[in-house]
Enzyme design. Structure first.
Site, PDB file in Angstrom:
ATOM      1  N   ARG A 274     -60.236  31.367  31.819  1.00  0.00           N
ATOM      2  CA  ARG A 274     -61.342  32.352  31.845  1.00  0.00           C
ATOM      3  C   ARG A 274     -61.409  32.725  30.321  1.00  0.00           C
ATOM      4  O   ARG A 274     -60.598  33.259  29.608  1.00  0.00           O
ATOM      5  CB  ARG A 274     -60.980  33.549  32.502  1.00  0.00           C
ATOM      6  CG  ARG A 274     -61.877  34.609  32.641  1.00  0.00           C
ATOM      7  CD  ARG A 274     -61.433  35.869  33.521  1.00  0.00           C
ATOM      8  NE  ARG A 274     -62.194  36.667  33.947  1.00  0.00           N
ATOM      9  CZ  ARG A 274     -62.798  37.748  33.072  1.00  0.00           C
ATOM     10  NH1 ARG A 274     -61.967  38.061  32.105  1.00  0.00           N
ATOM     11  NH2 ARG A 274     -63.403  38.850  33.609  1.00  0.00           N
TER      12      ARG A 274
ATOM     13  N   LYS B 197     -57.408  38.471  24.527  1.00  0.00           N
ATOM     14  CA  LYS B 197     -56.797  39.607  24.565  1.00  0.00           C
ATOM     15  C   LYS B 197     -55.957  40.042  23.595  1.00  0.00           C
ATOM     16  O   LYS B 197     -55.594  39.569  22.491  1.00  0.00           O
ATOM     17  CB  LYS B 197     -55.698  39.041  25.632  1.00  0.00           C
ATOM     18  CG  LYS B 197     -56.264  38.623  27.206  1.00  0.00           C
ATOM     19  CD  LYS B 197     -56.557  39.966  28.008  1.00  0.00           C
ATOM     20  CE  LYS B 197     -57.071  39.491  29.169  1.00  0.00           C
ATOM     21  NZ  LYS B 197     -56.495  38.903  30.397  1.00  0.00           N
TER      22      LYS B 197
END
Length: 301
Positions: free
Chosen positions: A265, A231
């Site tokens: 994830r 991210k």
């Protein structure tokens, strides 16, 4: 309170064709995007055969779960529901025939969710947090699990700068309200997973605070999914481009596990599985694969 205990009110969960005991088990979810403009892989698994092969390989590499997406969350061109179904349903069908890995589909549309469930998906990963008013009914009727994720407003749209007075409290309130909405529609509480939505309509400081205070999300008492892999909050914290964020992703992942996350994830399956299994071993949840070091008597020569 201990986030390890609070990882789920009901410890053992049957998800798809696998059982998970989140009191001492971490599930690694592989990210498979059948999109030409995905955030990380930029379309590497857009072709149907590539997407299916990536799912099967992820399972071979130790993933417990594959998350198949047909539309990225970030802003971009609108993809019709029909096109999204055409992207995800064939992958789900093919993977379900090849392996018992848990299959989830990342979608915010009830119509797509129903098609994915019909194809064999065991979980709907809704990054809009039940933004579609029909989503909870689809989940309730089907009996599958749902991931309720915090985000602000519809995916794919340009949005104003992220602002929160207290990001953790506001995310927590959102998730509690959406869980209540789901259960009111008939979704059993034991079928619900929550995700605070790192980076989804949040800036780097917000995502760092969510990570630091994730135990305040875990104490809702439902399994927590952490989607931290590669991210931008990791890239901005370390000044690393997307291909160079693995170390930061693994560090953030472990921080989330320490604070109660049990589903991770991740893009790099092999490295993430090793990290997850090492955490399980350190916590005493899992025995070493072998035990040899300093276990044999020393012989004087």
């Amino acid at each position: 309170m201990d986030p390890y205990v609070l990882a789920a009110e009901r410890t053992v969960h049957r998800i798809g064709r696998r059982d998970f005991d989140f009191s001492h088990q971490i599930a690694v979810m592989a990210v498979i995007n059948r999109t030409p403009d995905s955030f990380f892989d930029q379309g590497a698994t857009f072709a149907l055969d590539s997407a299916v092969a990536a799912c099967v390989q992820a399972a071979r590499n130790g993933a417990d779960w594959v998350d198949i997406g047909g539309v990225p969350f970030g802003r971009g061109p609108i993809v019709s529901a029909e096109e999204e179904i055409d992207r995800v349903a064939p992958v789900v069908r093919a993977v379900a025939a090849e392996t018992d890995v848990v299959i989830s589909v990342d979608t915010n549309r009830a119509e797509v969710a129903q098609a994915a469930i019909d194809a064999g998906a065991a979980v709907i990963n809704d990054t809009s947090g039940l933004g579609d008013p029909d989503m909870a009914d689809v989940i309730a009727r089907s009996g599958v699990h749902v991931v309720i994720t915090h985000s602000v407003g519809p995916p794919r749209m340009e949005k104003p700068a992220a602002r929160f007075d207290d990001v953790v409290n506001e995310v927590r309130e959102f998730l509690v309200e959406r869980v209540d909405r789901a259960t009111a529609a008939g979704v059993p509480r034991e079928k619900i997973i929550i995700d605070p939505g790192h980076d989804l309509d949040k800036n780097t400081l917000h995502s760092l605070e969510l990570t630091r205070r994730l135990d305040e999300i875990s104490d809702i008492g439902l399994p927590v999914l952490a989607a931290v892999s590669n991210k931008d909050f990791i890239g901005e914290s370390l000044e690393r481009a997307k291909p160079d964020r693995l170390a930061g992703s693994l560090a953030a992942m472990v921080m989330c596990v320490e604070r109660g996350a049990r589903i991770l994830r991740m893009h790099d399956v092999a490295a993430s599985v090793d990290a997850a299994r090492m955490v399980e071993s350190v916590m005493g949840w899992r025995k070493p694969v072998r035990l040899e070091h300093n276990t044999h008597p020393t012989h004087n020569v």
